[in-house]
Design an enzyme around this catalytic site. Structure first.
Site, PDB file in Angstrom:
ATOM      1  N   ARG A  94     -12.144  11.642   2.352  1.00 42.09           N
ATOM      2  CA  ARG A  94     -12.011  10.391   3.072  1.00 42.09           C
ATOM      3  C   ARG A  94     -10.761  10.400   3.939  1.00 42.09           C
ATOM      4  O   ARG A  94     -10.719   9.823   4.999  1.00 42.09           O
ATOM      5  CB  ARG A  94     -11.925   9.252   2.051  1.00 42.09           C
ATOM      6  CG  ARG A  94     -12.361   7.945   2.564  1.00 42.09           C
ATOM      7  CD  ARG A  94     -12.809   7.023   1.463  1.00 42.09           C
ATOM      8  NE  ARG A  94     -11.984   7.067   0.268  1.00 42.09           N
ATOM      9  CZ  ARG A  94     -11.714   5.981  -0.462  1.00 42.09           C
ATOM     10  NH1 ARG A  94     -12.174   4.815  -0.101  1.00 42.09           N
ATOM     11  NH2 ARG A  94     -11.003   6.080  -1.555  1.00 42.09           N
ATOM     12  N   TYR A  95      -9.719  11.025   3.428  1.00 44.21           N
ATOM     13  CA  TYR A  95      -8.490  11.181   4.200  1.00 44.21           C
ATOM     14  C   TYR A  95      -8.501  12.600   4.741  1.00 44.21           C
ATOM     15  O   TYR A  95      -8.936  13.524   4.059  1.00 44.21           O
ATOM     16  CB  TYR A  95      -7.267  10.985   3.300  1.00 44.21           C
ATOM     17  CG  TYR A  95      -7.152   9.600   2.729  1.00 44.21           C
ATOM     18  CD1 TYR A  95      -6.547   8.579   3.458  1.00 44.21           C
ATOM     19  CD2 TYR A  95      -7.643   9.310   1.466  1.00 44.21           C
ATOM     20  CE1 TYR A  95      -6.436   7.304   2.934  1.00 44.21           C
ATOM     21  CE2 TYR A  95      -7.526   8.035   0.935  1.00 44.21           C
ATOM     22  CZ  TYR A  95      -6.927   7.035   1.676  1.00 44.21           C
ATOM     23  OH  TYR A  95      -6.820   5.785   1.149  1.00 44.21           O
ATOM     24  N   ARG A  98      -6.490  15.426   2.458  1.00 45.34           N
ATOM     25  CA  ARG A  98      -6.671  15.584   1.015  1.00 45.34           C
ATOM     26  C   ARG A  98      -8.087  15.238   0.572  1.00 45.34           C
ATOM     27  O   ARG A  98      -8.705  14.338   1.148  1.00 45.34           O
ATOM     28  CB  ARG A  98      -5.654  14.750   0.232  1.00 45.34           C
ATOM     29  CG  ARG A  98      -5.545  13.295   0.626  1.00 45.34           C
ATOM     30  CD  ARG A  98      -4.103  12.804   0.382  1.00 45.34           C
ATOM     31  NE  ARG A  98      -3.951  11.354   0.383  1.00 45.34           N
ATOM     32  CZ  ARG A  98      -3.727  10.640   1.485  1.00 45.34           C
ATOM     33  NH1 ARG A  98      -3.678  11.222   2.665  1.00 45.34           N
ATOM     34  NH2 ARG A  98      -3.571   9.344   1.409  1.00 45.34           N
ATOM     35  N   CYS A 107     -15.017  12.079 -20.072  1.00 50.28           N
ATOM     36  CA  CYS A 107     -13.689  11.496 -20.242  1.00 50.28           C
ATOM     37  C   CYS A 107     -13.334  11.546 -21.726  1.00 50.28           C
ATOM     38  O   CYS A 107     -14.217  11.639 -22.579  1.00 50.28           O
ATOM     39  CB  CYS A 107     -13.674  10.037 -19.797  1.00 50.28           C
ATOM     40  SG  CYS A 107     -13.988   9.841 -18.033  1.00 50.28           S
ATOM     41  N   CYS A 111     -13.297   3.703 -20.369  1.00 51.62           N
ATOM     42  CA  CYS A 111     -12.611   2.437 -20.118  1.00 51.62           C
ATOM     43  C   CYS A 111     -13.637   1.426 -19.630  1.00 51.62           C
ATOM     44  O   CYS A 111     -14.438   1.732 -18.747  1.00 51.62           O
ATOM     45  CB  CYS A 111     -11.533   2.642 -19.065  1.00 51.62           C
ATOM     46  SG  CYS A 111     -10.516   4.086 -19.417  1.00 51.62           S
ATOM     47  N   CYS A 114     -13.820   0.770 -15.756  1.00 51.82           N
ATOM     48  CA  CYS A 114     -13.809   1.920 -14.847  1.00 51.82           C
ATOM     49  C   CYS A 114     -14.676   1.706 -13.600  1.00 51.82           C
ATOM     50  O   CYS A 114     -15.802   1.241 -13.689  1.00 51.82           O
ATOM     51  CB  CYS A 114     -14.326   3.141 -15.592  1.00 51.82           C
ATOM     52  SG  CYS A 114     -14.436   4.601 -14.547  1.00 51.82           S
ATOM     53  N   ARG A 116     -15.893   4.037 -11.838  1.00 51.08           N
ATOM     54  CA  ARG A 116     -16.980   5.024 -11.829  1.00 51.08           C
ATOM     55  C   ARG A 116     -17.766   4.912 -13.134  1.00 51.08           C
ATOM     56  O   ARG A 116     -18.236   5.905 -13.679  1.00 51.08           O
ATOM     57  CB  ARG A 116     -16.421   6.446 -11.687  1.00 51.08           C
ATOM     58  CG  ARG A 116     -15.778   6.713 -10.355  1.00 51.08           C
ATOM     59  CD  ARG A 116     -15.747   8.186  -9.990  1.00 51.08           C
ATOM     60  NE  ARG A 116     -15.063   8.350  -8.726  1.00 51.08           N
ATOM     61  CZ  ARG A 116     -13.833   8.868  -8.595  1.00 51.08           C
ATOM     62  NH1 ARG A 116     -13.193   9.352  -9.634  1.00 51.08           N
ATOM     63  NH2 ARG A 116     -13.270   8.946  -7.400  1.00 51.08           N
ATOM     64  N   ASP A 276     -11.417  -2.516  -8.978  1.00 47.84           N
ATOM     65  CA  ASP A 276     -12.484  -2.418  -7.978  1.00 47.84           C
ATOM     66  C   ASP A 276     -13.686  -3.249  -8.402  1.00 47.84           C
ATOM     67  O   ASP A 276     -13.815  -3.633  -9.560  1.00 47.84           O
ATOM     68  CB  ASP A 276     -12.894  -0.947  -7.814  1.00 47.84           C
ATOM     69  CG  ASP A 276     -11.777  -0.121  -7.199  1.00 47.84           C
ATOM     70  OD1 ASP A 276     -11.208  -0.561  -6.190  1.00 47.84           O
ATOM     71  OD2 ASP A 276     -11.464   0.957  -7.747  1.00 47.84           O
ATOM     72  N   ASP A 313      -8.430  -0.813  -3.099  1.00 49.14           N
ATOM     73  CA  ASP A 313      -9.278   0.169  -2.438  1.00 49.14           C
ATOM     74  C   ASP A 313     -10.374  -0.640  -1.753  1.00 49.14           C
ATOM     75  O   ASP A 313     -11.169  -1.301  -2.426  1.00 49.14           O
ATOM     76  CB  ASP A 313      -9.889   1.119  -3.485  1.00 49.14           C
ATOM     77  CG  ASP A 313      -9.709   2.572  -3.084  1.00 49.14           C
ATOM     78  OD1 ASP A 313     -10.085   2.902  -1.946  1.00 49.14           O
ATOM     79  OD2 ASP A 313      -9.223   3.355  -3.910  1.00 49.14           O
ATOM     80  N   LYS A 320      -7.330   2.995   0.845  1.00 48.99           N
ATOM     81  CA  LYS A 320      -6.405   2.234  -0.001  1.00 48.99           C
ATOM     82  C   LYS A 320      -5.433   1.433   0.862  1.00 48.99           C
ATOM     83  O   LYS A 320      -4.889   1.948   1.822  1.00 48.99           O
ATOM     84  CB  LYS A 320      -5.609   3.192  -0.886  1.00 48.99           C
ATOM     85  CG  LYS A 320      -6.451   3.863  -1.959  1.00 48.99           C
ATOM     86  CD  LYS A 320      -5.595   4.763  -2.825  1.00 48.99           C
ATOM     87  CE  LYS A 320      -6.411   5.422  -3.923  1.00 48.99           C
ATOM     88  NZ  LYS A 320      -7.445   6.356  -3.407  1.00 48.99           N
TER      89      LYS A 320
END
Ligand SMILES: *Cc1c(COP(=O)(O)O)cnc(C)c1O
Ligand code: SF4
Length: 354
Positions: A94-95, A98, A107, A111, A114, A116, A276, A313, A320
């Site tokens: 996206r950037y 990076r 994981c 969480c 989360c 995702r 998010d 975000d 961001k």
């Protein structure tokens, strides 16, 4: 079998256990069957004792709640546009400089907030074979990429051999100067931070950074602190990222206590994320205006380097944004109005024609 793998396998994944231990009531259990169809549960056994004692910060983050079944119209399945910006499997670009590289959706803990959350619940996925080659080839042919950010899932749940393989692939790519790991492992599975893992992380010519995800001091017990120290002692710089969560850390006191503990451990608070718009996470959000005030309040009580940036975000991949109340306003050209962070008074300053 390695100690950390044994501990990982011993983590608690069955909602019946959560009810038996009194972390969740029976009503939630009935509903958890519906949640289970979509989402996974996993709580490290090392947190069991503190959950038994009713630790709210851990409870809210990891024990399923009926609110998760409530979807709000503003909530979406891919809240920050991972898919829209995926040129090949396992990469989000996206950037310009990076990329995210997602080698697994496993994981060490799941969480409840989360972003995702649906993704990480399909833990069968692992980037390997031809798909891994394609991801590495993408990085190789895009010379503007200077940093590869391992994300997921939690990349440090991979065994050493898999991590070595991934890092060896990146070691060959000259234009990649930095490798960053985003992980929750140092505090949720601290036994994973072994001498061997540190050796693997240091085996590449690139500079390796770790951004550790931590949301409360409840996660920072002696074992977690020792794991963090092992990393920093080995010369690996640590950043912190957290999520601002209602009922977990949504007070100036809770945040100040967390960031103070982190700088004492040589971890630099980097980002505090506003949650998010993942489905079923409304109960974790405080109004954004309140979030701004909370973070601003930290300026008075902590060293400047202990205060992270509050991040939103933009939904669907806008990137961001640092969110803060501006303390500087340009009245006219070179004429500024500043609000004192100490007294709240307004100061007018002219930089030209003064
Ligand atoms: C968050 C994110 C990054 C990293 O952003 P930084 O501001 O460098 O921490 C990179 N790529 C994607 C797609 C991201 O979502
Ligand atoms: S460890 Fe990270 S990716 Fe995994 S469930 Fe928690 S927030 Fe999501």
């Amino acid at each position: 079998m390695k100690l950390w793998l044994r501990e990982h396998r011993k983590s608690l994944i069955d909602p019946e256990t959560f009810v038996r231990r009194g972390w969740m009531d029976a009503r939630a259990l009935a509903l958890s069957e519906q949640i289970k169809a979509k989402l996974r549960f996993r709580i490290p056994a090392r947190f069991a004792e503190r959950l038994d004692q009713g630790d709210v910060a851990l409870m809210r983050q990891f024990v399923p709640q009926v609110e998760e079944l409530r979807s709000h119209p503003c909530e979406i399945t891919d809240p920050i546009g991972d898919e829209a910006f995926a040129p090949v499997m396992g990469i989000t670009h996206r950037y310009r400089d990076r990329v995210l590289l997602k080698p697994t959706y496993q994981c060490a803990v799941y969480c409840r907030f989360c972003f995702r959350r649906e993704k990480v619940s399909h833990s069968g996925f692992e980037l390997k074979g031809q798909e891994l080659e394609q991801a590495l080839a993408y990085i190789k042919t895009h010379e503007e990429i200077r940093e590869v950010i391992f994300s997921g899932g939690d990349p440090l749940t991979l065994i050493d051999a898999r991590l070595s393989e991934l890092l060896a692939g990146l070691a060959q790519i000259k234009h990649v100067a930095l490798i960053r790991f985003h992980t929750r492992v140092p505090t949720v599975l601290p036994s994973r931070i072994t001498t061997e893992l540190i050796r693997v992380l240091r085996s590449v010519p690139q500079t390796v950074w770790i951004a550790a995800h931590i949301n409360s001091v409840s996660e920072l017990d002696a074992e977690a602190q020792a794991a963090i120290s092992r990393l920093v002692d080995a010369g690996i710089p640590l950043l912190h990222q957290g999520v601002l969560l209602k009922g977990v850390n949504d007070s100036t006191e809770a945040l100040a206590e967390l960031f103070w503990a982190l700088i004492r451990l040589r971890v630099k608070p980097y980002y505090l994320h506003y949650p998010d718009l993942a489905q079923g996470t409304q109960h974790f959000r405080v109004p954004l205006s309140q979030a701004i005030t909370l973070v601003q309040g930290l300026r008075g009580v902590l060293p400047g380097y202990a205060v992270p940036q509050l991040i939103v975000d933009i939904p669907r991949g806008g990137g961001k944004v640092v969110v803060e109340k501006s303390m500087a306003e340009e009245v006219s050209q070179d004429h500024w109005r500043f609000t004192s962070p100490i007294t709240g008074e307004i100061h007018e300053v002219r930089y030209e024609d003064c």
